[in-house]
Design an enzyme around this catalytic site. Structure first.
Site, PDB file in Angstrom:
ATOM      1  N   SER A  99       0.821  -1.208   0.000  1.00 30.85           N
ATOM      2  CA  SER A  99       0.000   0.000   0.000  1.00 30.85           C
ATOM      3  C   SER A  99       0.856   1.260   0.000  1.00 30.85           C
ATOM      4  O   SER A  99       2.011   1.239   0.450  1.00 30.85           O
ATOM      5  CB  SER A  99      -0.897   0.017   1.237  1.00 30.85           C
ATOM      6  OG  SER A  99      -1.683  -1.150   1.275  1.00 30.85           O
ATOM      7  N   PHE A 102       9.163  20.354  11.144  1.00 27.68           N
ATOM      8  CA  PHE A 102       8.453  20.155   9.875  1.00 27.68           C
ATOM      9  C   PHE A 102       7.758  21.456   9.507  1.00 27.68           C
ATOM     10  O   PHE A 102       7.587  22.337  10.364  1.00 27.68           O
ATOM     11  CB  PHE A 102       7.440  19.019  10.035  1.00 27.68           C
ATOM     12  CG  PHE A 102       7.691  17.842   9.117  1.00 27.68           C
ATOM     13  CD1 PHE A 102       8.955  17.307   8.973  1.00 27.68           C
ATOM     14  CD2 PHE A 102       6.647  17.267   8.404  1.00 27.68           C
ATOM     15  CE1 PHE A 102       9.181  16.219   8.125  1.00 27.68           C
ATOM     16  CE2 PHE A 102       6.859  16.186   7.558  1.00 27.68           C
ATOM     17  CZ  PHE A 102       8.111  15.654   7.422  1.00 27.68           C
ATOM     18  N   GLN A 109      -3.301  18.822  -2.534  1.00 25.65           N
ATOM     19  CA  GLN A 109      -1.975  19.260  -2.100  1.00 25.65           C
ATOM     20  C   GLN A 109      -0.902  18.929  -3.142  1.00 25.65           C
ATOM     21  O   GLN A 109      -0.815  17.803  -3.618  1.00 25.65           O
ATOM     22  CB  GLN A 109      -1.598  18.591  -0.783  1.00 25.65           C
ATOM     23  CG  GLN A 109      -0.216  19.007  -0.293  1.00 25.65           C
ATOM     24  CD  GLN A 109      -0.023  18.758   1.190  1.00 25.65           C
ATOM     25  OE1 GLN A 109       0.263  17.644   1.603  1.00 25.65           O
ATOM     26  NE2 GLN A 109      -0.191  19.794   1.994  1.00 25.65           N
ATOM     27  N   HIS A 134       3.071  18.764  -3.389  1.00 28.90           N
ATOM     28  CA  HIS A 134       4.259  18.752  -2.543  1.00 28.90           C
ATOM     29  C   HIS A 134       5.330  19.588  -3.237  1.00 28.90           C
ATOM     30  O   HIS A 134       5.529  19.461  -4.442  1.00 28.90           O
ATOM     31  CB  HIS A 134       4.759  17.317  -2.329  1.00 28.90           C
ATOM     32  CG  HIS A 134       5.691  17.189  -1.172  1.00 28.90           C
ATOM     33  ND1 HIS A 134       7.000  17.621  -1.227  1.00 28.90           N
ATOM     34  CD2 HIS A 134       5.505  16.714   0.081  1.00 28.90           C
ATOM     35  CE1 HIS A 134       7.566  17.398  -0.046  1.00 28.90           C
ATOM     36  NE2 HIS A 134       6.680  16.846   0.765  1.00 28.90           N
ATOM     37  N   LEU A 177       8.735  11.333  -4.183  1.00 28.96           N
ATOM     38  CA  LEU A 177       8.783  12.292  -3.082  1.00 28.96           C
ATOM     39  C   LEU A 177      10.212  12.491  -2.537  1.00 28.96           C
ATOM     40  O   LEU A 177      10.946  11.539  -2.308  1.00 28.96           O
ATOM     41  CB  LEU A 177       7.888  11.763  -1.949  1.00 28.96           C
ATOM     42  CG  LEU A 177       7.819  12.585  -0.667  1.00 28.96           C
ATOM     43  CD1 LEU A 177       7.205  13.948  -0.927  1.00 28.96           C
ATOM     44  CD2 LEU A 177       7.008  11.844   0.389  1.00 28.96           C
ATOM     45  N   GLU A 198       9.779  16.417   3.132  1.00 26.77           N
ATOM     46  CA  GLU A 198       9.906  17.702   3.805  1.00 26.77           C
ATOM     47  C   GLU A 198      11.003  17.624   4.872  1.00 26.77           C
ATOM     48  O   GLU A 198      11.615  18.629   5.234  1.00 26.77           O
ATOM     49  CB  GLU A 198       8.555  18.008   4.468  1.00 26.77           C
ATOM     50  CG  GLU A 198       8.384  19.396   4.966  1.00 26.77           C
ATOM     51  CD  GLU A 198       6.894  19.703   5.189  1.00 26.77           C
ATOM     52  OE1 GLU A 198       6.115  19.620   4.220  1.00 26.77           O
ATOM     53  OE2 GLU A 198       6.519  19.998   6.326  1.00 26.77           O
ATOM     54  N   ARG A 229       3.270  23.622   3.017  1.00 27.84           N
ATOM     55  CA  ARG A 229       3.498  23.104   1.667  1.00 27.84           C
ATOM     56  C   ARG A 229       2.859  23.941   0.571  1.00 27.84           C
ATOM     57  O   ARG A 229       3.440  24.099  -0.504  1.00 27.84           O
ATOM     58  CB  ARG A 229       2.963  21.673   1.588  1.00 27.84           C
ATOM     59  CG  ARG A 229       3.844  20.728   2.353  1.00 27.84           C
ATOM     60  CD  ARG A 229       3.288  19.337   2.358  1.00 27.84           C
ATOM     61  NE  ARG A 229       4.207  18.458   3.086  1.00 27.84           N
ATOM     62  CZ  ARG A 229       3.931  17.214   3.410  1.00 27.84           C
ATOM     63  NH1 ARG A 229       2.760  16.684   3.093  1.00 27.84           N
ATOM     64  NH2 ARG A 229       4.819  16.489   4.065  1.00 27.84           N
ATOM     65  N   HIS A 270       0.387  15.495  -4.406  1.00 20.95           N
ATOM     66  CA  HIS A 270       0.877  14.649  -3.320  1.00 20.95           C
ATOM     67  C   HIS A 270      -0.228  14.066  -2.454  1.00 20.95           C
ATOM     68  O   HIS A 270      -0.136  12.923  -2.018  1.00 20.95           O
ATOM     69  CB  HIS A 270       1.816  15.487  -2.440  1.00 20.95           C
ATOM     70  CG  HIS A 270       2.409  14.729  -1.292  1.00 20.95           C
ATOM     71  ND1 HIS A 270       3.160  13.585  -1.475  1.00 20.95           N
ATOM     72  CD2 HIS A 270       2.369  14.940   0.044  1.00 20.95           C
ATOM     73  CE1 HIS A 270       3.562  13.143  -0.287  1.00 20.95           C
ATOM     74  NE2 HIS A 270       3.079  13.923   0.657  1.00 20.95           N
ATOM     75  N   ARG A 309      -2.925  20.478   4.197  1.00 23.30           N
ATOM     76  CA  ARG A 309      -2.480  19.598   5.267  1.00 23.30           C
ATOM     77  C   ARG A 309      -1.037  19.898   5.650  1.00 23.30           C
ATOM     78  O   ARG A 309      -0.205  20.151   4.788  1.00 23.30           O
ATOM     79  CB  ARG A 309      -2.575  18.137   4.811  1.00 23.30           C
ATOM     80  CG  ARG A 309      -2.022  17.160   5.814  1.00 23.30           C
ATOM     81  CD  ARG A 309      -2.226  15.717   5.389  1.00 23.30           C
ATOM     82  NE  ARG A 309      -1.416  15.310   4.256  1.00 23.30           N
ATOM     83  CZ  ARG A 309      -0.115  15.026   4.316  1.00 23.30           C
ATOM     84  NH1 ARG A 309       0.557  15.151   5.452  1.00 23.30           N
ATOM     85  NH2 ARG A 309       0.540  14.642   3.237  1.00 23.30           N
TER      86      ARG A 309
END
Lengths: 253, 557
Positions: B40, B113, B226, B228, B238, B241, B272, B337, B372
């Site tokens: 997944s 973050f 979103q 990224h 990816l 971050e 983001r 993303h 988010r």
């Protein structure tokens, strides 16, 4: 153009089929397989998910090496020479191959039954891994207090938790090839991961240690490091197996 | 007919966590997943999971950052739950064996973050999702929960106004099965692959979200997508971050740390939406590198920090771009993303349809609002996965199983529908998908405007007509991906349509939804959630946002 020669299988019929793929810069073998499935033959099947070498779905044999198709650049394998003599035999039987073109040989992962084309029966592999009962037992209520673990121990465990259960190790393992009861590199590496973990209960570690002290366990390994050589995540199952052999020896001494 | 009290659809973090909870509370629960659970997309999450573990941090501070990050569209009652329960859920994952990175004193380490006022992101190197997923999967094995792996759910069955089961196809032989249940927990993830450039796995096509929509359940806030800021040039894999959290810099082609022009206090660690827009602006105005990218530079961090904290990023850069971040900067561009929107669901994962729950990325709870924060999605999966498990177990005690007639009828209908999809010539899956991805990327991306959105809408309507004529030529029964692709394509087009319609209607800029023809946030008209219902064209309604302790204010970083 690059040629992909793919071992196809449907039921008991097995054949090799060659496809021309239009190569793009940075293209992986997985992308080449998609191009074939989407534009040439919708019946071709293979497993995939992340395309970024983290999910472990697309392990297969490319030029006779077990690898993740998503992590394998077409440019890196298209002019590779395959030394094994059997390759010629396969390709001679196959008439549509054009010798002037660069060619990549794609086959399903060995040591597991083929379901169709490049999809193999992973359940056998999962059963072996699950047979060691790979989990931490927590009896008391969870979520209240964290365990204190030395950063150096975390790093030791990480070497093994990096495993993505892709089964490339299983596909390259001579012991797994001859004995389908042999636990195999992935399961044994996982056993060691739980032996190392301070969160494992003593009785579970003892149970695991005695379970793998057998010819289906650590004594079945040929110690030829073939699993280590192909692991896309640099997990060293052979190191784990040797440590566990030492442990069982020192116990019986 | 196959019977279970509770069926969880999806084997990622949210689904597994829900299943464990339901099992522990004594329910007969099974998981249906189109891939083996550990494949997944949760496993691809890198940077971490937020929890206010620090003695000088608090869940209230976490809640404030989340609400501000959401541009005040998040429902604050659900955000409270997310942040209050965070520490317990993270510690639980640790107790179950998740190999979190540690501080010198042996406690769980935390990193800074984006958009967070405190370093509260717990992590396992840069493979946090992988570690969490395998840990939960191990606990699922321990519970011996039944998993129908490589089964694709094709329809949710509604009987007398409640969800009574589903029809699913076993991919190994293309046979359909009728699953009867008292409750279904949808945990099927996002739809990134309707965009050309996405960090998402190839399997993320949003099919589960479209199943709920087809069953008449509202989808909420779908226009909030979103992007990224940092995805690897070429494959759009990816680049976490965490790379900036650990101290990485963003540079344009003139070697300028351009974030100083956009978010002078937070710099690279602004949220983001802001960083993604800044990068895109640099590229659009000619300050990116040829080919459309900027650099994230880690070279000053040194080999040891990179190997310890960002080993996955190093490996990805070497494998997929031929670049070693120890020696060279990484070429990055923004890419789709995450979906803030999804199946409308509440604080316990309940959707408006009795018996149907939705959790994780496929759901809109809504804790992420218009944007988010990094580290909140993994948290969302375990907090609300568990809560849905508890609530579903309570719910099933109150109701009887449906008699099954409706399920058998749906089974026959699905058999007929699938049969009808085979035939001769009739379009190509890949060309329709490619066109959809290109339209979404170009016109429903980081920057949007009326003209582009109207054009996208026209094009998507045409694509839907073409897709209706699509026929599957391969007759194989064993893993027929041509059939799977054709089925899922219909869902992808529906979602593209809903996102575009919602984006066109929302005449303001909020979080990730940025309209170049409406540059400001407009709380007077648009401080509300979008709800999309199935109709000839998606029909839009709106509902209030739950505002709690934090009154909307101007969002600056």
């Amino acid at each position: 153009m690059v040629q992909l020669t793919i071992r196809r299988q449907d039921g008991n019929t097995i054949w090799y089929e060659t496809f021309d793929v239009e190569e793009k810069p940075g293209m992986t073998v997985l992308e080449a397989l998609f191009q074939i499935q989407e534009k040439q033959d919708g019946s071709l099947c293979f497993r995939y998910s992340c395309r970024g070498a983290v999910c472990g779905s697309c392990a297969m044999l490319i030029n006779r090496k077990p690898v993740l198709a998503c992590r394998t650049q077409l440019s890196a394998v298209k002019s590779e020479v395959i030394l094994e003599s059997e390759k010629e035999e396969i390709l001679l039987k196959h008439s549509s191959k054009d010798e002037s073109k660069e060619d990549v040989l794609v086959e399903p992962l060995p040591n597991l039954r083929v379901i169709r084309d490049l999809i193999v029966d992973m359940d056998h592999f999962y059963r072996l891994v699950n047979s060691i009962e790979p989990w931490i037992h927590v009896s008391e209520k969870t979520g209240y207090e964290e365990n204190i673990i030395e950063p150096s121990m975390q790093i030791q465990i990480e070497k093994y938790t990096n495993c993505i259960l892709c089964a490339t190790c299983h596909g390259n393992c001579p012991a797994a090839a001859r004995d389908d009861k042999y636990l195999g590199p992935a399961a044994l590496a996982k056993v060691w991961r739980f032996c190392l973990d301070p969160r494992s209960r003593r009785e579970d570690v003892d149970k695991l240690t005695s379970q793998v002290n057998s010819k289906e366990g650590v004594w079945g390994c040929d110690v030829v490091y073939k699993c280590v050589a192909v692991c896309p995540k640099k997990v060293p199952p052979t190191t784990a197996i040797l440590k566990m052999r030492e442990n069982t020896k020192s116990k019986s001494d | 007919m196959i019977d279970h009290d509770i069926i969880v659809i999806g084997g990622g973090l949210a689904g597994l966590r829900a299943a464990i909870e339901a099992y522990q509370l004594g329910a007969d629960v099974a998981i249906i997943s189109k891939v083996y659970p550990i494949r997944s997309h949760s496993g691809a999450a890198q940077g971490g999971i937020n929890a206010s573990l620090g003695f000088d941090d608090s869940w209230e501070a976490h809640a404030f950052d989340t609400v501000k990050g959401s541009d005040y569209l998040a429902d604050q009652d659900t955000v409270d739950v997310l942040c209050k329960e965070a520490s317990e859920r993270v510690i639980e994952m640790e107790n179950w064996g998740c190999n979190f990175s540690r501080q010198e004193n042996g406690k769980i380490a935390q990193r800074p973050f984006g958009g967070a006022g405190f370093p509260r992101t717990c992590f396992a190197g840069d493979r946090t999702g992988h570690n969490l997923l395998h840990t939960l999967y191990e606990q699922v094995l321990k519970c011996n929960i039944k998993i129908y792996s490589e089964w694709l759910v094709t329809k949710l069955v509604i009987d007398k106004g409640r969800c009574a089961g589903c029809i699913a196809m076993n991919m190994a032989d293309s046979k359909l099965g009728a699953f009867r249940s008292k409750a279904i927990i949808l945990a099927t993830g996002g739809y990134g692959r309707i965009y050309q450039r996405s960090t998402n796995a190839m399997i993320n096509r949003g099919f589960g979200i479209s199943l709920a929509y087809m069953a008449g359940v509202a989808l909420e806030d779908m226009e909030f997508v979103q992007f990224h800021p940092t995805t690897l040039l070429g494959t759009n894999i990816l680049i976490t971050e965490g790379a900036r959290g650990e101290g990485g810099y963003l540079f344009n082609k003139d070697h300028e740390r351009f974030m100083s022009n956009y978010a002078k206090d937070s710099m690279e660690l602004a949220p983001r939406d802001i960083v993604a827009r800044s990068i895109q602006k640099e590229i659009d105005e000619g300050r990116g590198f040829p080919g459309g990218y900027v650099h994230v530079d880690l070279t000053h961090l040194g080999k040891d920090v990179i190997n310890e904290r960002l080993p996955g990023i190093r490996q990805i850069s070497i494998d997929f771009a031929g670049i070693d971040p120890v020696k060279e900067p990484i070429p990055v561009q923004p890419g789709q993303h995450y979906s803030m929107g999804g199946v409308s669901s509440d604080i316990n994962g309940r959707t408006p349809m009795p018996g149907l729950y939705a959790v994780g990325e496929c759901a809109c709870i809504s804790v992420h609002g218009a944007n988010r924060l990094g580290g909140n999605s993994l948290l969302d999966t375990v907090v609300f996965g568990r809560r849905a498990g508890i609530d579903a177990v309570d719910y099933i005690k109150l109701i009887q199983k449906a008699d099954g007639d409706k399920l058998i009828e749906a089974f026959r209908q699905e058999e007929g529908r699938l049969q009808g999809m085979f035939g001769g010539e009739g379009g190509n899956f890949a060309s329709i998908r490619d066109e959809l991805q290109q339209i979404m990327q170009e016109h429903v991306g980081i920057f949007r405007n009326r003209k582009g959105l109207e054009h996208a809408l026209d094009e998507i309507r045409k694509l839907k007509k073409r897709a209706a004529k699509l026929r599957v030529q391969s007759k194989v029964k064993v893993f027929n991906f041509e059939l799977i692709n054709a089925l899922e394509l219909q869902g992808m087009l529906e979602l593209g349509h809903i996102i575009t319609i919602g984006a066109l209607a929302r005449e303001e800029s909020r979080g990730a939804h940025y309209r170049t023809d409406y540059l400001e946030r407009d709380d007077g008209h648009w401080l509300k959630h979008t709800l999309a219902y199935k109709d000839v064209e998606p029909r839009l309604e709106y509902k209030e946002v739950n505002i709690g302790r934090f009154t909307p204010q101007r969002r600056e970083y």
